[in-house]
Design a protein around this motif. Sequence first.
Motif, PDB file in Angstrom:
ATOM      1  N   VAL A 121      10.282   5.317 -11.449  1.00  0.00           N
ATOM      2  CA  VAL A 121       9.143   6.231 -11.428  1.00  0.00           C
ATOM      3  C   VAL A 121       9.046   6.970 -10.098  1.00  0.00           C
ATOM      4  CG1 VAL A 121       6.618   6.351 -11.474  1.00  0.00           C
ATOM      5  CG2 VAL A 121       7.821   4.918 -13.129  1.00  0.00           C
ATOM      6  N   ALA A 122       9.141   6.224  -8.990  1.00  0.00           N
ATOM      7  CA  ALA A 122       8.904   6.810  -7.676  1.00  0.00           C
ATOM      8  C   ALA A 122      10.168   6.993  -6.851  1.00  0.00           C
ATOM      9  CB  ALA A 122       7.921   5.938  -6.905  1.00  0.00           C
ATOM     10  N   GLY A 123      11.292   6.479  -7.349  1.00  0.00           N
ATOM     11  CA  GLY A 123      12.531   6.609  -6.603  1.00  0.00           C
ATOM     12  C   GLY A 123      12.614   5.668  -5.412  1.00  0.00           C
ATOM     13  N   TRP A 124      11.827   4.588  -5.453  1.00  0.00           N
ATOM     14  CA  TRP A 124      11.826   3.645  -4.340  1.00  0.00           C
ATOM     15  C   TRP A 124      13.116   2.858  -4.289  1.00  0.00           C
ATOM     16  CZ3 TRP A 124       6.368   0.985  -4.687  1.00  0.00           C
ATOM     17  CH2 TRP A 124       5.391   1.919  -4.357  1.00  0.00           C
ATOM     18  N   ARG A 125      13.599   2.626  -3.087  1.00  0.00           N
ATOM     19  CA  ARG A 125      14.745   1.740  -2.881  1.00  0.00           C
ATOM     20  C   ARG A 125      14.237   0.305  -2.930  1.00  0.00           C
ATOM     21  NH1 ARG A 125      15.792   5.601   1.794  1.00  0.00           N
ATOM     22  NH2 ARG A 125      14.255   4.171   2.629  1.00  0.00           N
ATOM     23  N   PRO A 126      15.133  -0.679  -3.139  1.00  0.00           N
ATOM     24  CA  PRO A 126      14.670  -2.068  -3.264  1.00  0.00           C
ATOM     25  C   PRO A 126      13.789  -2.529  -2.106  1.00  0.00           C
ATOM     26  CG  PRO A 126      16.931  -1.919  -3.961  1.00  0.00           C
ATOM     27  CD  PRO A 126      16.574  -0.569  -3.383  1.00  0.00           C
ATOM     28  N   GLU A 127      14.156  -2.199  -0.878  1.00  0.00           N
ATOM     29  CA  GLU A 127      13.348  -2.667   0.255  1.00  0.00           C
ATOM     30  C   GLU A 127      11.950  -2.039   0.256  1.00  0.00           C
ATOM     31  OE1 GLU A 127      16.048   0.659   1.724  1.00  0.00           O
ATOM     32  OE2 GLU A 127      16.353  -1.168   0.565  1.00  0.00           O
ATOM     33  N   GLU A 128      11.836  -0.817  -0.257  1.00  0.00           N
ATOM     34  CA  GLU A 128      10.521  -0.179  -0.359  1.00  0.00           C
ATOM     35  C   GLU A 128       9.693  -0.835  -1.465  1.00  0.00           C
ATOM     36  OE1 GLU A 128      11.646   4.338   0.999  1.00  0.00           O
ATOM     37  OE2 GLU A 128      12.175   3.698  -1.026  1.00  0.00           O
ATOM     38  N   LEU A 129      10.344  -1.149  -2.566  1.00  0.00           N
ATOM     39  CA  LEU A 129       9.664  -1.807  -3.668  1.00  0.00           C
ATOM     40  C   LEU A 129       9.094  -3.146  -3.232  1.00  0.00           C
ATOM     41  CD1 LEU A 129       8.989  -2.132  -6.708  1.00  0.00           C
ATOM     42  CD2 LEU A 129      11.217  -3.199  -6.941  1.00  0.00           C
ATOM     43  N   TRP A 130       9.899  -3.970  -2.592  1.00  0.00           N
ATOM     44  CA  TRP A 130       9.460  -5.309  -2.225  1.00  0.00           C
ATOM     45  C   TRP A 130       8.460  -5.304  -1.076  1.00  0.00           C
ATOM     46  CZ3 TRP A 130       9.795  -8.288  -6.008  1.00  0.00           C
ATOM     47  CH2 TRP A 130      10.872  -8.208  -6.886  1.00  0.00           C
ATOM     48  N   ALA A 131       8.411  -4.226  -0.306  1.00  0.00           N
ATOM     49  CA  ALA A 131       7.437  -4.118   0.789  1.00  0.00           C
ATOM     50  C   ALA A 131       6.115  -3.501   0.324  1.00  0.00           C
ATOM     51  CB  ALA A 131       8.022  -3.289   1.924  1.00  0.00           C
ATOM     52  N   ALA A 132       6.101  -2.962  -0.879  1.00  0.00           N
ATOM     53  CA  ALA A 132       4.913  -2.273  -1.386  1.00  0.00           C
ATOM     54  C   ALA A 132       3.789  -3.249  -1.710  1.00  0.00           C
ATOM     55  CB  ALA A 132       5.264  -1.469  -2.631  1.00  0.00           C
ATOM     56  N   THR A 133       2.577  -2.773  -1.513  1.00  0.00           N
ATOM     57  CA  THR A 133       1.391  -3.547  -1.890  1.00  0.00           C
ATOM     58  C   THR A 133       0.909  -3.081  -3.258  1.00  0.00           C
ATOM     59  OG1 THR A 133      -0.159  -1.949  -0.955  1.00  0.00           O
ATOM     60  CG2 THR A 133       0.704  -3.655   0.549  1.00  0.00           C
ATOM     61  N   PRO A 134       0.046  -3.844  -3.894  1.00  0.00           N
ATOM     62  CA  PRO A 134      -0.536  -3.362  -5.147  1.00  0.00           C
ATOM     63  C   PRO A 134      -1.231  -2.008  -4.981  1.00  0.00           C
ATOM     64  CG  PRO A 134      -0.924  -5.703  -4.930  1.00  0.00           C
ATOM     65  CD  PRO A 134      -0.337  -5.238  -3.619  1.00  0.00           C
ATOM     66  N   ALA A 135      -1.834  -1.772  -3.834  1.00  0.00           N
ATOM     67  CA  ALA A 135      -2.485  -0.476  -3.580  1.00  0.00           C
ATOM     68  C   ALA A 135      -1.455   0.651  -3.545  1.00  0.00           C
ATOM     69  CB  ALA A 135      -3.273  -0.517  -2.279  1.00  0.00           C
ATOM     70  N   ASP A 136      -0.264   0.391  -2.983  1.00  0.00           N
ATOM     71  CA  ASP A 136       0.799   1.396  -2.963  1.00  0.00           C
ATOM     72  C   ASP A 136       1.214   1.758  -4.387  1.00  0.00           C
ATOM     73  OD1 ASP A 136       0.908   1.253  -0.139  1.00  0.00           O
ATOM     74  OD2 ASP A 136       2.463  -0.309  -0.212  1.00  0.00           O
ATOM     75  N   VAL A 137       1.407   0.744  -5.201  1.00  0.00           N
ATOM     76  CA  VAL A 137       1.806   0.966  -6.596  1.00  0.00           C
ATOM     77  C   VAL A 137       0.709   1.729  -7.346  1.00  0.00           C
ATOM     78  CG1 VAL A 137       2.405  -0.165  -8.776  1.00  0.00           C
ATOM     79  CG2 VAL A 137       3.318  -1.045  -6.618  1.00  0.00           C
ATOM     80  N   ALA A 138      -0.541   1.334  -7.131  1.00  0.00           N
ATOM     81  CA  ALA A 138      -1.657   2.005  -7.797  1.00  0.00           C
ATOM     82  C   ALA A 138      -1.723   3.476  -7.408  1.00  0.00           C
ATOM     83  CB  ALA A 138      -2.972   1.304  -7.453  1.00  0.00           C
ATOM     84  N   ALA A 139      -1.459   3.786  -6.152  1.00  0.00           N
ATOM     85  CA  ALA A 139      -1.502   5.179  -5.707  1.00  0.00           C
ATOM     86  C   ALA A 139      -0.435   6.008  -6.400  1.00  0.00           C
ATOM     87  CB  ALA A 139      -1.334   5.246  -4.191  1.00  0.00           C
ATOM     88  N   VAL A 140       0.759   5.459  -6.545  1.00  0.00           N
ATOM     89  CA  VAL A 140       1.834   6.188  -7.219  1.00  0.00           C
ATOM     90  C   VAL A 140       1.501   6.359  -8.697  1.00  0.00           C
ATOM     91  CG1 VAL A 140       4.256   6.085  -7.926  1.00  0.00           C
ATOM     92  CG2 VAL A 140       3.615   5.495  -5.581  1.00  0.00           C
TER      93      VAL A 140
END
Length: 51
Positions: free
Chosen positions: A4-23
């Motif tokens: 969906v967002a083109g995140w790399r694995p390290e970005e995905l695993w560092a993301a918070t629920p708030a980051d995911v909700a914003a996207v």
Amino acid sequence: MARVAGWRPEELWAATPADVAAVLAAWMPEAESAGVDRGALAAMMEQCPDG
């Protein structure tokens, strides 16, 4: 989120629920105020399965 967002694995695993909700809010503005219910989450998981 990688699809969906083109995140790399390290970005995905560092993301918070708030980051995911914003996207997701950018993709589904109507869900921002209502949140994502279990059915919507299940549909997203079915469309973009892990592995």
